[in-house]
Scaffold this active site. Structure first.
Site: not given
Ligand code: ADP
Ligand code: PAZ
Ligand code: K
Length: 244
Positions: A10-11, A13, A87, A94, A96, A120, A172
């Site tokens: 999503t974003q 950090k 694993y 992943g 992460d 995400t 809803t």
């Molecule tokens: N400004 C924002 N933009 C997008 N997502 C946000 C924001 N603030 C909070 N969120 C929440 O954070 C989640 C994404 O978290 P994040 O840990 O950054 O994801 P990822 O590591 O997968 O990119 C989204 O599912 C959303 O619900």
């Molecule tokens: C499960 C994930 C998509 C999570 O991604 P994120 O929510 O942190 O963006 C990432 O860890 C990934 O691509 N994993 C590969 C499959 C696995 O961990 O087995």
């Molecule tokens: K995650």
């Protein structure tokens, strides 16, 4: 000084570390990547290392463009990690999740650890007290749940995150908020209960973009730290430097 960057689906950090202390934290999207990194490196001139973990599509070149200023490291499944990996498909785990497991192993020695990352996707990762990564779970995150209800049905609107009043939705919109938010809360509590029943002692860390929102709604009292992936990235890098 190091700059850690976590590219999620999503974003992005990022955090500047002096030792184990975060000096500043940044959140931005992929389009802003190069400009942001450039600005951060200008502000913190003594950053020597740029440490990147990515599970999303970003060009490596966007980071390598700064090689004249800093040493660039991409954390990968081939690096050395402080746990052994049980694993079944370690190559597709992943990065992460590997970084979170490494951070939990190093920061919380000699105990069972469960890391829940609500981004995400919501990922669950379990490293046991013998430092063996055992696996976990992958489920859709909050935003993904709202979006898929809308995308895969004819009649459901796309709603933005809102706290449900009750578990009984009276409209809803209320039904969707209850299904998405309460559903995920019950799911996380359910997983935590399973792990707690299986392990006498376990530390549970909740991280990710939705960690704070979810933590206060859980039945289980658990520690939310939305910086845990960035802190783990710094720990993983320090471990790699010591062990290479
Ligand atoms: N400004 C924002 N933009 C997008 N997502 C946000 C924001 N603030 C909070 N969120 C929440 O954070 C989640 C994404 O978290 P994040 O840990 O950054 O994801 P990822 O590591 O997968 O990119 C989204 O599912 C959303 O619900
Ligand atoms: C499960 C994930 C998509 C999570 O991604 P994120 O929510 O942190 O963006 C990432 O860890 C990934 O691509 N994993 C590969 C499959 C696995 O961990 O087995
Ligand atoms: K995650």
């Amino acid at each position: 000084m190091i700059l850690t960057v976590d590219v999620g689906n999503t974003q992005i950090k990022a955090a500047v570390f002096e030792g184990d202390t975060i000096l500043e934290r940044f959140v931005f999207d992929k389009k802003a990547l190069e400009k942001k990194i450039e600005k951060i490196l200008e502000k913190f001139e003594t950053i020597a290392h740029l440490v990147v973990s990515s599970v999303a599509y970003v060009e490596k070149q966007s980071f390598l463009a700064f090689e004249d200023k800093v040493k660039v490291h991409f954390v990968s499944n081939e690096d050395s990690f402080p746990f052994s990996n049980n694993y079944g498909t370690p190559k597709t785990l992943g990065i992460d999740r590997m970084v979170l497991a490494a951070g939990a192993t190093l920061l919380y020695p000699n105990q069972n650890r469960l890391i829940i990352d609500a981004g995400t996707c919501v990922t669950y990762d379990f490293v046991d007290e013998n430092n063996v990564y055992q696996g976990g779970a992958i489920a859709p995150g909050l935003r993904l749940r709202y979006e898929s209800l809308n995308q895969f049905t004819a009649k459901l609107p796309l709603l933005t995150l809102q706290s449900p009043e009750s578990y009984i939705g009276k409209s809803t919109a209320e039904s969707i908020h209850s299904g998405v938010v309460n559903g995920l809360v019950y799911e996380i509590d359910g997983f935590i209960d399973e792990y707690k029943a299986a392990c006498t002692k376990i530390i549970i860390i909740l991280t990710g973009g939705d960690a704070d929102f979810l933590a206060k709604r859980l039945k289980n009292t658990i520690f939310a730290n939305s910086n845990f992936l960035l802190e783990s990235l710094s720990q993983t890098f320090q471990y790699k430097i010591k062990n290479d």
